[in-house]
Write a protein that holds these residues in place. Sequence first.
Motif, short mmCIF file in Angstrom:
data_model
loop_
_atom_site.label_atom_id
_atom_site.label_comp_id
_atom_site.label_asym_id
_atom_site.label_seq_id
_atom_site.Cartn_x
_atom_site.Cartn_y
_atom_site.Cartn_z
N ASP A 299 11.48 39.36 -30.99
CA ASP A 299 10.59 40.52 -30.97
C ASP A 299 10.85 41.33 -32.15
N GLY A 300 12.03 40.94 -32.96
CA GLY A 300 12.33 41.78 -34.22
C GLY A 300 13.42 42.72 -33.85
N THR A 301 13.88 42.87 -32.64
CA THR A 301 14.82 43.85 -32.43
C THR A 301 16.34 43.59 -33.24
N ILE A 302 16.59 42.11 -33.24
CA ILE A 302 17.68 41.67 -34.17
C ILE A 302 17.22 41.25 -35.44
N ASP A 303 17.72 41.85 -36.41
CA ASP A 303 17.02 41.44 -37.69
C ASP A 303 17.43 40.19 -38.57
N ALA A 304 18.81 40.01 -38.37
CA ALA A 304 19.36 38.91 -39.29
C ALA A 304 20.35 38.26 -38.22
N ILE A 305 20.66 36.75 -38.72
CA ILE A 305 21.75 35.89 -38.19
C ILE A 305 22.75 35.86 -39.22
N VAL A 306 24.11 35.86 -39.05
CA VAL A 306 25.29 35.70 -39.76
C VAL A 306 26.25 34.67 -39.58
N SER A 307 27.14 34.13 -40.24
CA SER A 307 27.92 33.21 -40.11
C SER A 307 29.28 33.75 -39.30
N GLN A 308 29.59 34.96 -39.69
CA GLN A 308 30.81 35.75 -39.30
C GLN A 308 32.03 34.77 -39.86
N HIS A 309 31.77 34.17 -40.84
CA HIS A 309 32.92 33.15 -41.58
C HIS A 309 34.16 33.88 -41.55
N THR A 310 35.37 33.26 -40.67
CA THR A 310 36.60 34.03 -40.54
C THR A 310 37.67 32.87 -40.80
#
Length: 423
Positions: A299-310
């Motif tokens: 629904d567009g509440t969350i704008d992006a996805i990340v890897s959180q590469h750590t």
Amino acid sequence: MDKILIKSATLAFPGHEKNGQTLDVLINRGIVEAIENKNIINDEDATVIDANGQYLAPGFFDLNVNLGEPGLETKETIESGCAAAAAGGFTGLAMQPNTEPALHSKGEISMVVNLARNQLVSLYPIGAISKGRTGNDLAELYDMKLAGAVAFSNGNKSIQQAELMSRALLYCKGFGALIMSFAEDASIANHSKMNEGVMSTYLGMKGNPGLAEELMISRDLSLANYHNTVIHFSTISTKGSVSLIREAKQKGIQVTCDVAAHHLVLTDDRVAGFDSNYKVSPPLRTAEDIQALKEGLLDGTIDAIVSQHTPHEVEYKRVEFEIAKNGIIGLQTTLPLLLEAQLSIDLIIEKISIRPREILSLPTPSLTVGAAANLVLFNPKENWTFDINTNYSKSINSPFYGATLMGKVNLVVNNNKVYSTLN
């Protein structure tokens, strides 16, 4: 490869007039030279890539990547991090300030910018909000902006002082900079090791409740609303956080947010085996949270996805769960995880190619004749094994290391450089 002819690729460039069609694309020295219907282009001098069944999309962009350099090069160098990124389909990375020294002045920002020159992957440093990421004193934000910082964050250390976050938001408003908030109330989280719930009770481990994240999101939303400024939340993980941000957007608050790919697939049940590769921050949550996160993406509440590469050295992960460091490497496993989460190709491209760049006010790659090529070619149905032969990171802290994954990146082009598995 000076010339590359990609034949019979399915175009996945949102907004392109030929999006969804099967096309041939000719790239010459990093520039798109021709785009035609399949089997129209012929060039004897070009390296031909049969892309039947594969998608050609804008290069992925990651808003949350940790690299060791400067100071922690045994975890990851800029060179190795960019190599892992290219293998994962990324052509742009926003680098968190979790280094030693932290990226908290123009000197560190300038160094990162210079070290990243001539890489296939474009690297964009994020400056620290506070000096040394201690959360006490405001860092040299404007100077870092001039040196190349694209946003400001305290990395994996949430700003606990509301007054400092308030000043940072107001100050950045003056020169159009973005504050990225990692939301965790330390007094509630209290050095816990996993999500608070049935599994933490079963294992006898102190839990980190969703409340720790949601309290901080509520606070920072109030500050952003008060100052009428923009704010971005990094790696939200709970159903409550999704609801808070959805409501804030409906009220007109200028807020964006992202979620880590592993939070869309893994639940806190995985911790039952005490494998420290499942220890991340924020912690793995529940199936109910995952469902809410997916709904937030749709629904567009969350704008992006990340890897959180750590990345971490083995001595920080091959220890008891209680003392192991948080984090997993994720640049090369993001696409397979999103496919496992059953996200559509269009949604994946929107969340890891388009919106991340829009959040940072960076140009979105276009596929037009004469434009610089910035693209990825991937096969969503091709299997590959993530192991010593395919891992480009210096670290191996991943629960998927040694596993066979579905969704393979086969070609990446950017900055007139090429990564390819097809030749």
